[in-house]
Design an enzyme around this catalytic site. Structure first.
Site, PDB file in Angstrom:
ATOM      1  N   LYS A 127      65.747 -12.728 -43.926  1.00 56.58           N
ATOM      2  CA  LYS A 127      66.002 -12.264 -42.568  1.00 56.58           C
ATOM      3  C   LYS A 127      67.023 -11.118 -42.589  1.00 56.58           C
ATOM      4  CE  LYS A 127      67.322 -14.952 -38.496  1.00 56.58           C
ATOM      5  NZ  LYS A 127      67.941 -16.233 -38.121  1.00 56.58           N
ATOM      6  N   SER A 202      59.916 -14.088 -28.530  1.00 53.53           N
ATOM      7  CA  SER A 202      60.122 -13.252 -27.362  1.00 53.53           C
ATOM      8  C   SER A 202      60.501 -14.107 -26.185  1.00 53.53           C
ATOM      9  CB  SER A 202      58.847 -12.466 -27.018  1.00 53.53           C
ATOM     10  OG  SER A 202      59.122 -11.549 -25.993  1.00 53.53           O
ATOM     11  N   SER A 211      65.225 -19.970 -34.552  1.00 54.79           N
ATOM     12  CA  SER A 211      64.609 -18.844 -35.244  1.00 54.79           C
ATOM     13  C   SER A 211      63.953 -19.230 -36.551  1.00 54.79           C
ATOM     14  CB  SER A 211      65.639 -17.749 -35.475  1.00 54.79           C
ATOM     15  OG  SER A 211      66.567 -18.166 -36.429  1.00 54.79           O
TER      16      SER A 211
END
Lengths: 529, 529
Positions: A127, A202, A211
């Site tokens: 990430k 979103s 996440s």
């Protein structure tokens, strides 16, 4: 340059360092939505074999020197670059650094006959917030472009000492709070199963905490959210720093539970608490993995939370839970219902905590870039939003009061869990909760409401470890009359091909048991296919 | 009634439930300062033998039925009541409840031949904030008098399930922040070695966090402050609730390390994380107790922090450290110096955190009772104070920034600790830090400055486990010329008889190793006597 120009410039040069032969000039039309099989048409049989291997097989081929680390890294790069062209999933690509590390590993193996560690030669994507020395770490903030990290995150040092090969960094949204796809740095990330859908949320601000699970859920891979303070966060960039009550955590996504377990167990083997004092000093427990707290795993009792009392999940999500229930009963386990408890209060509590300082945090981090539309700027009366656009007047003392609410909710849940002993018939409380990761399958780009991550976020506030297991995919039919009647608003056509998943939730710090119970669930599901 | 009358009334009836024959009518004159031997003149030889037994011997006599739980509880009560008359150490005395529980334990043993648990029949005193159903829990606030607890704290349930017999609750100060002795509920607690001295701090607000070690230090008993979130706090009353960054913890005081270890290990054996979700799910580790992370304890390297760079400890404190150093060298261990690092910044950080909401917290909890003089109301320019009398204007976002400071300090210390590997010669970083618990021996009643607890408090911010070991007592001499010259302000006469202690400090969550290393230090010290 304006911040808009900086963002465009960054994007324009993203593939500069990539060998030309890895870049496809023959991409499918943008109308072609399901591109999951596409990379195969470009890759060699060996590239396909390598990149579609399960983690244990890959590790073992590498350890035996049958595949070199350079070969494996190259194959993964080729596939990742095509994926990037198709879905815009990457931020940083550092071919020279990764191949040079892979070469070192190959030389080490050749010279010593031994691997560097249990992840020897395994390519790993990180990430974007996880820092690698010399490479940008943005939070999706344009103003952080061109400010490379001065040193590695603790996790990067640990992964490299285990033999892993970081090779790309993956997209994150502005503030990290919208789960990996919308930022002012151009182009959202698309879902490879259906490019009209998002890869990860979103969801108006809930992204960071969910996440791991939301991208897992929407892309149909295994994903594990450990309890906080088990995987080292030190040295990563972040938003809302200093907000220590409901924190985001790092955890693995993989195409198998083996990969999840290997990551988690390997990272703990390096005693991350010595490098990051926020990590709990707790070794991997083989006893807990062997389910000593759960009757050694003989007959488990799972509780399914079909909905959270606020959102009724879409039909395919319910189908995923039904399939899981049937599979577990067929495997000899017990399944009861879990009654949702104060889910709306839980959401209000974490949002109050985050919004107590998010506006000031955003201003200091991102100016002059504005909060972007998709960050949750629904009409003002929309409840339950992450609102970095609205000034907070909360005092420190007020924040303490919200912390108390959170503690009381955790205490209530501990009691609920203990009290469930009266319903299981196993002599133990419920072993794990099973529930949706999100109430929908992957939604279209730009769908923006607070509900997407609400189910998963509750377990962040409670700090429960949770593991996402893929179950099925959306198809264009209703499975029951009830589905048809009850969910008229639902349109399966929109979500076609999107993965269906469930998540397995255990109690705080019970990571080993959650992995073991997820293996049991996964095996039961596979046995019915 | 006014709050003053309520307080006086409470005190007046404190001994109402105590059998008359336990109350001494022949107390020593208040001029007699050292009363540590006094109880012996009242007690029977059996009472003395029981109350002066080490914990393992007591437990074993109880388990074998040689002493009944009723007998043992009665003996401890007799001694406690005399102590109360001499030093005012108790708040709640509940003879009927305790003796009836003791009787149940005796009957259980007689009927089944087995003990209820590892603490079978052991009388235990509890700090006033630990709730027992039906009995007052105050925070030293008069307004909380007469509001008995509705249920037990989790710790009380666990201790009773282990077989312990709670029999008294001990004094705490207003807000808990002045370590157990000054509240509007009349009379401070005195030090039994010298009744002109305090039993535990009066240190202007630092009491709560150092509230295990400061009373241990001043009264000369073993005391263990575990890392936060290992001993269950759920169901206790508290001040500053919701302030979750630098929290107070519960831990044992005992006349032996055996008692410390037994408490800690027994409480963990009951899986407190199931009842209190804030407790870390981490079992007692026999491996860690066997010092697997410290070369199995063969040759350890201790680092002595002689001072913290802010306060130079008084001569007897330095003598305690010298004695410890000599003892450890004689036992074959290594001893190096630990350079203090940012101790003033650490103090500023936790005080900023506490003061961000302490005024509002105090007002809501205690009104109409005022903040009492001894809570730290020094001249306004006195630095580093806990100031519930001063309004805070800190916002939630500001508080996040202080949390970040704290995280960064913890990170720096983790690095310092790792870097010490270059100085130890053992191939490992320093195994434990040894330092004073306070820069003075027990000070007189009312001495009120922020320095008393400053050394200990630093380890709260860092969340290091720390164990206090008694070493010696103050006598009326200087041991070196350097002492005499360097510390002219020091007057050993004031502190006469006060205990001298050191503390052993390990890294976060390393409780088992700290206990084991404290045993090594304690044994070394005893070998030199």
């Amino acid at each position: 340059m304006s911040w808009q120009e900086i963002a465009t410039e960054k994007k324009a040069h993203q593939l500069d360092s990539v060998p030309k032969e890895w870049i496809s000039s023959n991409l499918p039309s943008t109308n072609e939505l399901n591109v999951i099989e596409y990379p195969r048409t470009f890759l060699s049989p060996l590239d396909i074999e390598i990149t579609e291997s399960q983690v244990p097989a890959l590790i073992s081929q590498l350890a035996e020197g049958k595949w070199s680390a350079v070969q494996v890294t190259t194959s993964f790069y080729k596939r990742a670059i095509i994926a990037q062209q198709l879905t815009n999933c990457l931020t940083e690509i550092f071919v020279d650094r990764a191949l040079s590390r892979a070469k070192e590993l190959d030389e080490h193996l050749e010279k010593t006959g031994t691997v560097v560690g249990p992840l020897h030669g395994l390519p790993i994507s990180l990430k974007d917030q996880i820092s690698i020395k010399g490479i940008d770490s943005t939070m999706g903030y344009v103003s952080w472009i061109g400010k490379p990290a001065e040193k590695n995150s603790v996790l990067v040092d640990i992964l490299e000492s285990l033999g892993a090969v970081p090779f790309v960094k993956t997209n994150i949204p502005q503030t990290l709070m919208a789960s990996g796809l919308i930022s002012s740095i151009p182009y959202p990330t698309s879902n490879p199963y259906n490019r009209s859908l998002t890869s990860g949320g979103s969801s108006g601000g809930e992204g960071a905490l969910a996440s791991i699970r939301i991208p897992s859920a929407f892309c149909g891979v295994y994903g594990f959210r450990p309890s906080s303070h088990r995987v080292p966060y030190a040295g990563c960039v972040n938003s809302l720093e200093g907000e220590d009550a409901v924190v985001s955590v790092l955890g693995p996504l993989s195409n198998s539970l083996d990969g999840i377990k290997l990551f988690y167990k390997s990272v703990l083997s390096k005693q991350p608490w010595l490098k990051d004092p926020l990590v709990v000093r707790k070794r991997w427990s083989e006893d807990e993995y062997n389910l000593i707290d759960h009757g050694s795993g003989g007959q488990l009792c799972f509780a399914i939370m079909w909905h959270n009392g606020v959102i009724v999940p879409d039909p395919p999500i319910r189908r995923g839970l039904e399939m899981t229930k049937d599979a577990l009963l067929a495997a000899g386990h017990k399944v009861i219902d879990w009654t949702p408890h104060k889910q709306a209060e839980i959401t209000e509590t974490w949002q109050a905590i985050w919004n107590s300082g998010s506006d000031e945090d955003f201003k200091r981090a991102a100016a002059p870039e504005p909060v972007i539309e998709s960050m949750g700027l629904l009409p003002e009366d929309t409840p339950l939003q992450f609102r970095p656009d609205q000034p907070s007047t909360m005092t420190a003392f007020d924040l303490w009061q919200v912390h108390k609410q959170r503690r009381d909710l955790r205490q209530e849940y501990a009691q609920l869990w203990e009290d469930s002993v009266s319903k299981t018939g196993t002599g133990r409380p419920v072993d794990a909760i099973i529930c949706p990761a999100a109430p929908y399958a992957a939604p279209p780009h730009g769908l923006n409401n607070a509900n997407v991550a609400m189910i998963s976020m509750a377990f962040n506030l409670l700090d429960y470890p949770a593991l996402v297991i893929p179950v099925s995919h959306v198809d264009q039919q209703f499975y029951t009359q009830d589905d048809r009647e009850g969910y008229e608003r639902y349109d399966p056509k929109i979500h076609e091909h999107a993965p269906i998943v469930i998540q397995v939730v255990g109690r705080t710090m019970e990571e080993e048991a959650v992995i073991a119970m997820s293996e049991i669930v996964d095996k039961a599901l596979k046995a019915t296919k």
